[in-house]
Design a protein around this motif. Structure first.
Motif, PDB file in Angstrom:
ATOM      1  N   THR A   1       0.835  -1.205   0.000  1.00 14.11           N
ATOM      2  CA  THR A   1       0.000   0.000   0.000  1.00 14.11           C
ATOM      3  C   THR A   1       0.869   1.254   0.000  1.00 14.11           C
ATOM      4  O   THR A   1       0.593   2.207  -0.743  1.00 14.11           O
ATOM      5  CB  THR A   1      -0.953  -0.003   1.211  1.00 14.11           C
ATOM      6  OG1 THR A   1      -1.727  -1.206   1.172  1.00 14.11           O
ATOM      7  CG2 THR A   1      -1.872   1.197   1.186  1.00 14.11           C
ATOM      8  N   ALA A   2       1.920   1.255   0.800  1.00  7.22           N
ATOM      9  CA  ALA A   2       2.833   2.411   0.843  1.00  7.22           C
ATOM     10  C   ALA A   2       3.516   2.609  -0.511  1.00  7.22           C
ATOM     11  O   ALA A   2       3.639   3.749  -0.985  1.00  7.22           O
ATOM     12  CB  ALA A   2       3.873   2.223   1.943  1.00  7.22           C
ATOM     13  N   PHE A   3       3.945   1.524  -1.156  1.00  7.53           N
ATOM     14  CA  PHE A   3       4.556   1.631  -2.477  1.00  7.53           C
ATOM     15  C   PHE A   3       3.566   2.157  -3.502  1.00  7.53           C
ATOM     16  O   PHE A   3       3.929   2.942  -4.378  1.00  7.53           O
ATOM     17  CB  PHE A   3       5.100   0.280  -2.952  1.00  7.53           C
ATOM     18  CG  PHE A   3       6.226  -0.253  -2.119  1.00  7.53           C
ATOM     19  CD1 PHE A   3       7.165   0.585  -1.543  1.00  7.53           C
ATOM     20  CD2 PHE A   3       6.347  -1.607  -1.904  1.00  7.53           C
ATOM     21  CE1 PHE A   3       8.206   0.091  -0.775  1.00  7.53           C
ATOM     22  CE2 PHE A   3       7.385  -2.119  -1.140  1.00  7.53           C
ATOM     23  CZ  PHE A   3       8.316  -1.271  -0.575  1.00  7.53           C
ATOM     24  N   THR A   4       2.323   1.743  -3.401  1.00  8.35           N
ATOM     25  CA  THR A   4       1.278   2.211  -4.314  1.00  8.35           C
ATOM     26  C   THR A   4       1.073   3.712  -4.161  1.00  8.35           C
ATOM     27  O   THR A   4       0.973   4.440  -5.159  1.00  8.35           O
ATOM     28  CB  THR A   4      -0.043   1.460  -4.053  1.00  8.35           C
ATOM     29  OG1 THR A   4       0.187   0.063  -4.236  1.00  8.35           O
ATOM     30  CG2 THR A   4      -1.139   1.934  -4.983  1.00  8.35           C
ATOM     31  N   ILE A   5       1.028   4.191  -2.935  1.00  6.88           N
ATOM     32  CA  ILE A   5       0.874   5.627  -2.688  1.00  6.88           C
ATOM     33  C   ILE A   5       2.072   6.386  -3.248  1.00  6.88           C
ATOM     34  O   ILE A   5       1.924   7.432  -3.890  1.00  6.88           O
ATOM     35  CB  ILE A   5       0.678   5.895  -1.181  1.00  6.88           C
ATOM     36  CG1 ILE A   5      -0.658   5.309  -0.720  1.00  6.88           C
ATOM     37  CG2 ILE A   5       0.767   7.388  -0.871  1.00  6.88           C
ATOM     38  CD1 ILE A   5      -0.831   5.256   0.791  1.00  6.88           C
ATOM     39  N   GLU A   6       3.273   5.841  -3.045  1.00  8.02           N
ATOM     40  CA  GLU A   6       4.480   6.492  -3.556  1.00  8.02           C
ATOM     41  C   GLU A   6       4.466   6.544  -5.081  1.00  8.02           C
ATOM     42  O   GLU A   6       4.814   7.556  -5.682  1.00  8.02           O
ATOM     43  CB  GLU A   6       5.714   5.736  -3.043  1.00  8.02           C
ATOM     44  CG  GLU A   6       7.027   6.444  -3.310  1.00  8.02           C
ATOM     45  CD  GLU A   6       7.644   6.067  -4.651  1.00  8.02           C
ATOM     46  OE1 GLU A   6       8.456   6.860  -5.167  1.00  8.02           O
ATOM     47  OE2 GLU A   6       7.303   5.001  -5.216  1.00  8.02           O
TER      48      GLU A   6
ATOM     49  N   THR B   1       5.777  17.389  -6.617  1.00  8.54           N
ATOM     50  CA  THR B   1       5.618  17.105  -5.192  1.00  8.54           C
ATOM     51  C   THR B   1       6.487  15.910  -4.798  1.00  8.54           C
ATOM     52  O   THR B   1       7.046  15.877  -3.707  1.00  8.54           O
ATOM     53  CB  THR B   1       4.143  16.802  -4.866  1.00  8.54           C
ATOM     54  OG1 THR B   1       3.349  17.902  -5.312  1.00  8.54           O
ATOM     55  CG2 THR B   1       3.934  16.580  -3.394  1.00  8.54           C
ATOM     56  N   ALA B   2       6.606  14.943  -5.690  1.00  7.53           N
ATOM     57  CA  ALA B   2       7.389  13.737  -5.411  1.00  7.53           C
ATOM     58  C   ALA B   2       8.852  14.066  -5.155  1.00  7.53           C
ATOM     59  O   ALA B   2       9.487  13.439  -4.303  1.00  7.53           O
ATOM     60  CB  ALA B   2       7.264  12.753  -6.568  1.00  7.53           C
ATOM     61  N   GLN B   3       9.391  15.048  -5.865  1.00  3.93           N
ATOM     62  CA  GLN B   3      10.786  15.423  -5.647  1.00  3.93           C
ATOM     63  C   GLN B   3      11.013  15.877  -4.216  1.00  3.93           C
ATOM     64  O   GLN B   3      12.061  15.632  -3.640  1.00  3.93           O
ATOM     65  CB  GLN B   3      11.198  16.533  -6.612  1.00  3.93           C
ATOM     66  CG  GLN B   3      11.315  16.064  -8.034  1.00  3.93           C
ATOM     67  CD  GLN B   3      11.694  17.184  -8.975  1.00  3.93           C
ATOM     68  OE1 GLN B   3      11.657  18.358  -8.610  1.00  3.93           O
ATOM     69  NE2 GLN B   3      12.060  16.822 -10.188  1.00  3.93           N
ATOM     70  N   ARG B   4      10.034  16.509  -3.651  1.00  5.10           N
ATOM     71  CA  ARG B   4      10.130  17.021  -2.291  1.00  5.10           C
ATOM     72  C   ARG B   4       9.766  15.952  -1.261  1.00  5.10           C
ATOM     73  O   ARG B   4      10.404  15.838  -0.223  1.00  5.10           O
ATOM     74  CB  ARG B   4       9.201  18.233  -2.161  1.00  5.10           C
ATOM     75  CG  ARG B   4       9.293  18.991  -0.897  1.00  5.10           C
ATOM     76  CD  ARG B   4       8.473  20.297  -0.937  1.00  5.10           C
ATOM     77  NE  ARG B   4       7.424  20.391  -1.926  1.00  5.10           N
ATOM     78  CZ  ARG B   4       6.145  20.054  -1.722  1.00  5.10           C
ATOM     79  NH1 ARG B   4       5.769  19.592  -0.564  1.00  5.10           N
ATOM     80  NH2 ARG B   4       5.249  20.189  -2.675  1.00  5.10           N
TER      81      ARG B   4
ATOM     82  N   ILE C   1      14.613   9.287   0.623  1.00  7.54           N
ATOM     83  CA  ILE C   1      15.064   8.055   1.268  1.00  7.54           C
ATOM     84  C   ILE C   1      14.797   8.120   2.769  1.00  7.54           C
ATOM     85  O   ILE C   1      14.364   7.136   3.367  1.00  7.54           O
ATOM     86  CB  ILE C   1      16.556   7.816   0.976  1.00  7.54           C
ATOM     87  CG1 ILE C   1      16.730   7.507  -0.502  1.00  7.54           C
ATOM     88  CG2 ILE C   1      17.108   6.693   1.836  1.00  7.54           C
ATOM     89  CD1 ILE C   1      18.157   7.403  -0.963  1.00  7.54           C
ATOM     90  N   ARG C   2      15.030   9.263   3.350  1.00  7.74           N
ATOM     91  CA  ARG C   2      14.788   9.420   4.791  1.00  7.74           C
ATOM     92  C   ARG C   2      13.321   9.163   5.137  1.00  7.74           C
ATOM     93  O   ARG C   2      13.000   8.457   6.092  1.00  7.74           O
ATOM     94  CB  ARG C   2      15.203  10.825   5.219  1.00  7.74           C
ATOM     95  CG  ARG C   2      15.116  11.051   6.688  1.00  7.74           C
ATOM     96  CD  ARG C   2      15.658  12.413   7.047  1.00  7.74           C
ATOM     97  NE  ARG C   2      15.616  12.583   8.481  1.00  7.74           N
ATOM     98  CZ  ARG C   2      15.780  13.711   9.102  1.00  7.74           C
ATOM     99  NH1 ARG C   2      16.036  14.807   8.413  1.00  7.74           N
ATOM    100  NH2 ARG C   2      15.721  13.781  10.403  1.00  7.74           N
ATOM    101  N   ARG C   3      12.423   9.728   4.350  1.00  9.25           N
ATOM    102  CA  ARG C   3      10.988   9.513   4.579  1.00  9.25           C
ATOM    103  C   ARG C   3      10.610   8.057   4.346  1.00  9.25           C
ATOM    104  O   ARG C   3       9.823   7.485   5.089  1.00  9.25           O
ATOM    105  CB  ARG C   3      10.160  10.416   3.682  1.00  9.25           C
ATOM    106  CG  ARG C   3       8.660  10.303   3.967  1.00  9.25           C
ATOM    107  CD  ARG C   3       7.904  11.279   3.156  1.00  9.25           C
ATOM    108  NE  ARG C   3       8.237  12.607   3.634  1.00  9.25           N
ATOM    109  CZ  ARG C   3       7.388  13.600   3.746  1.00  9.25           C
ATOM    110  NH1 ARG C   3       6.141  13.425   3.395  1.00  9.25           N
ATOM    111  NH2 ARG C   3       7.755  14.773   4.180  1.00  9.25           N
ATOM    112  N   ALA C   4      11.181   7.446   3.326  1.00 16.47           N
ATOM    113  CA  ALA C   4      10.899   6.035   3.046  1.00 16.47           C
ATOM    114  C   ALA C   4      11.338   5.155   4.214  1.00 16.47           C
ATOM    115  O   ALA C   4      10.613   4.233   4.612  1.00 16.47           O
ATOM    116  CB  ALA C   4      11.600   5.602   1.766  1.00 16.47           C
TER     117      ALA C   4
END
Length: 157
Positions: free
Chosen positions: A30-35, A45-48, A52-55
């Motif tokens: 689910t987390a990968f799908t959201i990403e 928005t994805a660039q921000r 890696i830290r957030r992941a």
């Protein structure tokens, strides 16, 4: 029924690990799908946001939540004697686990399925919409680009 040779501790740990693996995997997907949705549909928005830290924080959060959620299984199993055999089974009758099974169904299957379905539909809409628009828009852009290039040349001469 087969003989359970590994004792009570392994009975509890193996049942715990079975649920932990399924539940943590469901939340990770689910987390990968959201990403993916953020990366494809909101690239700026994805660039921000997609760092890696957030992941790492999200992965740690998923595992901590899953471990805490599944930890009751460590105490909900028991070794019972069935004749001359020992079997790994549940401490209570299966009906007593219905709330827990329903929570599993909702939290780790129904909700992730709904999230994935909606986000992949939005991704498909963006991808197919962009492809169609770029093909259609490309024809118009080429014509307008040619006209503006021609008018620019006329102004220079």
């Amino acid at each position: 029924m087969q003989q359970w040779p590994w004792g009570r501790a392994m009975c509890s740990i193996l049942v715990f690990l079975q649920y932990l693996g399924v539940d943590a995997s469901s939340l990770s997907i689910t987390a990968f799908t959201i990403e993916r949705y953020i990366a494809i549909c909101h690239p700026m928005t994805a660039q921000r946001m997609c760092t890696i830290r957030r992941a790492k924080k999200i992965i740690c959060g998923i595992w901590i939540f899953s471990i805490l959620y599944c930890s009751p299984w460590l105490g909900l199993t028991i070794i019972r004697k069935a004749g001359d055999k020992s079997i790994c089974t549940f401490r209570l009758e299966r009906e007593h686990y219905n709330v827990y099974y329903l929570a599993d169904l909702i939290v780790f299957y129904a909700v992730p399925l709904c999230i994935a379905a909606v986000l992949y539909a939005l991704i498909a809409r963006i991808l197919f919409g962009t492809t169609i628009a770029s093909v259609r828009g490309g024809q118009h852009r080429d014509a307008s680009h040619t006209r503006s290039a021609t008018s620019s040349r006329k102004q220079v001469s």
